[in-house]
Design a protein around this motif. Sequence first.
Motif, PDB file in Angstrom:
ATOM      1  N   ALA A  42       0.821  -1.203   0.000  1.00  0.00           N
ATOM      2  CA  ALA A  42       0.000   0.000   0.000  1.00  0.00           C
ATOM      3  C   ALA A  42       0.856   1.254   0.000  1.00  0.00           C
ATOM      4  CB  ALA A  42      -0.922   0.010   1.213  1.00  0.00           C
ATOM      5  N   ARG A  46      -4.961   2.943   5.229  1.00  0.00           N
ATOM      6  CA  ARG A  46      -6.384   2.777   4.901  1.00  0.00           C
ATOM      7  C   ARG A  46      -7.182   3.858   5.638  1.00  0.00           C
ATOM      8  NH1 ARG A  46     -11.376   1.185   6.211  1.00  0.00           N
ATOM      9  NH2 ARG A  46     -12.484  -0.339   4.906  1.00  0.00           N
ATOM     10  N   GLU A  48     -10.318   5.586   7.604  1.00  0.00           N
ATOM     11  CA  GLU A  48     -11.324   5.081   8.535  1.00  0.00           C
ATOM     12  C   GLU A  48     -12.672   4.956   7.820  1.00  0.00           C
ATOM     13  OE1 GLU A  48     -10.847   4.114  11.651  1.00  0.00           O
ATOM     14  OE2 GLU A  48      -8.701   4.582  11.549  1.00  0.00           O
ATOM     15  N   LEU A  51     -15.037   1.579   2.826  1.00  0.00           N
ATOM     16  CA  LEU A  51     -14.210   1.810   1.643  1.00  0.00           C
ATOM     17  C   LEU A  51     -14.795   1.081   0.445  1.00  0.00           C
ATOM     18  CD1 LEU A  51     -11.560   2.997   0.463  1.00  0.00           C
ATOM     19  CD2 LEU A  51     -10.480   0.799   1.023  1.00  0.00           C
ATOM     20  N   TRP A  53     -13.941   0.060  -3.291  1.00  0.00           N
ATOM     21  CA  TRP A  53     -12.840  -0.097  -4.239  1.00  0.00           C
ATOM     22  C   TRP A  53     -13.423  -0.179  -5.646  1.00  0.00           C
ATOM     23  CZ3 TRP A  53     -10.360  -5.542  -5.025  1.00  0.00           C
ATOM     24  CH2 TRP A  53      -9.468  -5.498  -6.107  1.00  0.00           C
ATOM     25  N   MET A  82     -11.640   4.212  -3.312  1.00  0.00           N
ATOM     26  CA  MET A  82     -10.298   3.955  -3.820  1.00  0.00           C
ATOM     27  C   MET A  82     -10.413   3.482  -5.262  1.00  0.00           C
ATOM     28  SD  MET A  82      -7.360   1.239  -2.546  1.00  0.00           S
ATOM     29  CE  MET A  82      -8.411  -0.222  -2.757  1.00  0.00           C
ATOM     30  N   GLN A 105      -4.782   4.118  -6.242  1.00  0.00           N
ATOM     31  CA  GLN A 105      -3.694   3.175  -6.032  1.00  0.00           C
ATOM     32  C   GLN A 105      -3.518   2.360  -7.315  1.00  0.00           C
ATOM     33  OE1 GLN A 105      -1.887   2.123  -2.548  1.00  0.00           O
ATOM     34  NE2 GLN A 105      -2.088   4.289  -3.034  1.00  0.00           N
ATOM     35  N   HIS A 121      -4.531  -5.263   3.557  1.00  0.00           N
ATOM     36  CA  HIS A 121      -4.361  -3.865   3.982  1.00  0.00           C
ATOM     37  C   HIS A 121      -5.640  -3.048   3.786  1.00  0.00           C
ATOM     38  CE1 HIS A 121      -2.345   0.003   4.663  1.00  0.00           C
ATOM     39  NE2 HIS A 121      -3.082   0.447   3.661  1.00  0.00           N
ATOM     40  N   TRP A 122      -6.250  -3.170   2.599  1.00  0.00           N
ATOM     41  CA  TRP A 122      -7.346  -2.244   2.267  1.00  0.00           C
ATOM     42  C   TRP A 122      -8.692  -2.694   2.813  1.00  0.00           C
ATOM     43  CZ3 TRP A 122      -5.815   2.299   1.354  1.00  0.00           C
ATOM     44  CH2 TRP A 122      -4.615   2.534   0.685  1.00  0.00           C
ATOM     45  N   ARG A 123      -8.932  -3.981   2.925  1.00  0.00           N
ATOM     46  CA  ARG A 123     -10.187  -4.509   3.474  1.00  0.00           C
ATOM     47  C   ARG A 123     -11.410  -3.746   2.915  1.00  0.00           C
ATOM     48  NH1 ARG A 123      -7.330  -2.899   7.550  1.00  0.00           N
ATOM     49  NH2 ARG A 123      -9.011  -1.648   8.462  1.00  0.00           N
ATOM     50  N   PRO A 124     -11.613  -3.758   1.601  1.00  0.00           N
ATOM     51  CA  PRO A 124     -12.739  -3.011   1.037  1.00  0.00           C
ATOM     52  C   PRO A 124     -14.071  -3.591   1.499  1.00  0.00           C
ATOM     53  CG  PRO A 124     -11.755  -4.429  -0.626  1.00  0.00           C
ATOM     54  CD  PRO A 124     -10.846  -4.475   0.564  1.00  0.00           C
TER      55      PRO A 124
END
Length: 427
Positions: A42, A46, A48, A51, A53, A82, A105, A121-124
Amino acid sequence: MIRRLYAALTTLAGPALHLYLRRRLKRGKEHPTRFGERLGRAGRLRPEGKLLWMHGASVGECLSVLPLIDLLLARYPDWTVMVTSGTVTSAELMMQRLPPRAFHQFVPVDRLPWVRRFLDHWRPDAVVWLESEFWPNLIHETRRRAIPMALVNGRVSDSSLRSWQRLPAFIGGMLGAFQVVLGQTDQDAARLSLLGAASARCVGNLKSAAAPLPADDEALKALRQIIGARPCWLASSTHPGEEIAVWQVHRQLQDTLPDLLTIIVPRHPQRGPEIATDLAAAGAEVSLRSTGGTPTAATSVYIADTLGELGLFYRLCPVVFVGKSLPDLPHAGGGQNPLEPARLGCSVVFGPSMGNFALLADQMTLSGAARQVADPSALAETIGWLLRDERARAVMADAGQALASAEAAVTERVVAALAPLLAGESR
């Protein structure tokens, strides 16, 4: 079986993929300071909250989704967006144009360790894929984590349909991972259903609903003063081979339009110096925008090899040829979005190879918003006619803007279709 084999091979191919990416980096096709993102590392923390994607392959997909992002962020104030893509040009444009609460990204290369690092990391909370770029590991791993997914503006060309029909379980498994599937056209929706998508439908083409491309007012004013009353036309989003054809058009017209200025905006700006060298060798007086050049009285061809200025030149030129559409060229085929210049009041011309925008090209030609030509000779005849006939240009411009206005509600319909994903109803 094929998916497992693909996952194993791409995992084992890690060193080769890394070497391939390093070679791309040396050629300027990977970002020099964001290379790690292609390996799933990343480039930022990320944010808060929730999110979303959104993934598009390149420039066209990313630009088409900007109005959708604006509307989604307005409707869902607790979400951040994102956007991922795989090209340097698309990344630079997104850095310029994404609104607050949205960021870019690079998408990781489709190797399981890199994909898992990215998703860890991103946990969409939800994912929207755009058009037709399917990465099996990314899709499968996202599905395995029970993250809801939508395919928006999905597209299946004739050749893709034939290829995917040879692997029905493979493509069916990928398409079955999407809870919402929206085809770019009714035909695309039907093809997606045939290949295994559940409840595929069409609510319109996002590329027909995009906002007008932006332009810097001061730059536009300056160029209008420099060009003055000279007749000018634009060849936009050109690909290798088309620039020489454009120069042939200029030479064919210069006897009757001696002050003619031809402007070229190449699809890939880094090709500007190469194009300038080729055209100068062919006899053109060339000026290159990336080096600070402006069109002088002696300039016959102005190469606008800068990023994000297409909207500026659409506003400057009343007649536009849309590139990647002439036949018998190394990169011919598919075309670029012809509604972008029409939305800004241009008379639009394109060649016969418009497969990526076939329905839109048909709509524009039938409504009188565009002309389709067979070859460079016919292109020269049509460009010359439009430059001389102000009334014909006005009729085409009105038809193009009317067609663009009719598609404005597509974004609202896409947001409505995505509502169950964003409300968590499809988990």
